[in-house]
Design an enzyme around this catalytic site. Sequence first.
Site, PDB file in Angstrom:
ATOM      1  CG  HIS A  97      -2.322   0.542   0.820  1.00 24.82           C
ATOM      2  ND1 HIS A  97      -3.485   0.187   1.471  1.00 24.82           N
ATOM      3  CD2 HIS A  97      -2.699   1.422  -0.141  1.00 24.82           C
ATOM      4  CE1 HIS A  97      -4.508   0.825   0.935  1.00 24.82           C
ATOM      5  NE2 HIS A  97      -4.063   1.591  -0.040  1.00 24.82           N
ATOM      6  CG  ASP A 124      -6.451  -0.616   4.320  1.00 24.32           C
ATOM      7  OD1 ASP A 124      -6.301  -1.636   5.003  1.00 24.32           O
ATOM      8  OD2 ASP A 124      -5.504   0.038   3.853  1.00 24.32           O
ATOM      9  CG  HIS A 126      -4.539  -1.988   8.679  1.00 25.01           C
ATOM     10  ND1 HIS A 126      -4.630  -2.983   7.729  1.00 25.01           N
ATOM     11  CD2 HIS A 126      -4.195  -2.591   9.840  1.00 25.01           C
ATOM     12  CE1 HIS A 126      -4.342  -4.157   8.294  1.00 25.01           C
ATOM     13  NE2 HIS A 126      -4.087  -3.938   9.567  1.00 25.01           N
ATOM     14  CG  ASP A 128      -2.762   2.148   5.640  1.00 21.74           C
ATOM     15  OD1 ASP A 128      -2.409   1.373   6.546  1.00 21.74           O
ATOM     16  OD2 ASP A 128      -3.158   1.742   4.529  1.00 21.74           O
ATOM     17  CG  HIS A 141       2.347  -1.398   4.494  1.00 17.32           C
ATOM     18  ND1 HIS A 141       1.929  -2.694   4.263  1.00 17.32           N
ATOM     19  CD2 HIS A 141       2.581  -1.331   5.832  1.00 17.32           C
ATOM     20  CE1 HIS A 141       1.915  -3.367   5.407  1.00 17.32           C
ATOM     21  NE2 HIS A 141       2.308  -2.558   6.352  1.00 17.32           N
ATOM     22  CG  ASP A 226      -5.012  -3.348   1.918  1.00 16.47           C
ATOM     23  OD1 ASP A 226      -4.994  -4.595   1.944  1.00 16.47           O
ATOM     24  OD2 ASP A 226      -4.140  -2.643   2.458  1.00 16.47           O
ATOM     25  CG  ASP A 228      -5.926  -5.242   4.914  1.00 10.47           C
ATOM     26  OD1 ASP A 228      -6.694  -4.328   4.584  1.00 10.47           O
ATOM     27  OD2 ASP A 228      -4.804  -5.024   5.408  1.00 10.47           O
ATOM     28  CD  GLU A 271      -0.177  -4.208   1.723  1.00 11.82           C
ATOM     29  OE1 GLU A 271       0.381  -5.304   1.855  1.00 11.82           O
ATOM     30  OE2 GLU A 271       0.346  -3.126   2.072  1.00 11.82           O
TER      31      GLU A 271
END
Length: 306
Positions: A97, A124, A126, A128, A141, A226, A228, A271
């Site tokens: 990412h 995502d 997260h 970030d 990332h 992403d 995830d 990712e």
Amino acid sequence: MTTCILIGAPVDSGQKRAGCLMGPAAYRVAGLAAAITELGHTVTDMGDITPAPRAPMPHPNPAIHHLAETVAWTEALTEAGIAAALTGFPIFMGGDHSLSLGSVAGMSAHAAALGRPLFVLWLDAHTDFHTPETTVSGNLHGTPVAYIAGRAGFAGFPPFPHPVPGHRIGMLGIRSIDPAEGAALMPTDIEIADMRVLDERGIRAPLAEFLDRVRAENGLLHVSLDVDFLDPSIAPAVGTTVPGGTTFREAHLVMELLHESGLVSSLDLVELNPFLDDRGRTAKLMVDLVGSLMGRKVFDRPTRSY
């Protein structure tokens, strides 16, 4: 009909688990170009970007690693994104990412040249929102949204062209925020629809509200997807798995609604670590999601053997 520009970004410097550099090849093998052309669009594959080498860059945070490589990727992807946006719809095939440090910078410069605001939809687990100064892991990332939003602490990086105000950044699917990120996010206007929000309201309502803001301001919309964002039970090929992610149908609904909005102007696919995949299962799902973004309907889907 849309002209999609595929940009390979085999970025592996933003984290420590090797494998994301194989992502662009996996998307090609999984049939990304064919999935787009079957829907009546055209595809130009620009191949993989190769950043210029840079000398090592020291940093006061001893946890930081691969700083020079990440800065080089940021510069290269910014330039590639600006060029691609002039002729079509850029799709950045990652790579971890940290590629969004460059992809969104390029889209920001492009939007400013058109005199239009840029919006960013962050799909995502997260947020970030670390900076190189605050990260404990040293994994860059985990810093793109902070860079995009104009946070201080990015010495050595090119200045972000036009920082994106918080109300133009929307996050869906968030379920992992550490205390430092949470504290930094509190005073911002970034709209975070975490999994609790999605459980209570469903995924359509917060997305529709964000898209209404994009439409009201005549914005360009960059989507950063992403792996995830998805639940690891359906998308195992990522080194940052967090249980409780979006389901197959929730993810496709997001993409279908984005297509119907007509607002999306660029896309990150990040990712994907094929080394962790199960017979290409995650790569195929990501390609399928791009198909929904580009106009595939539910009843167009073939029966799958898996």
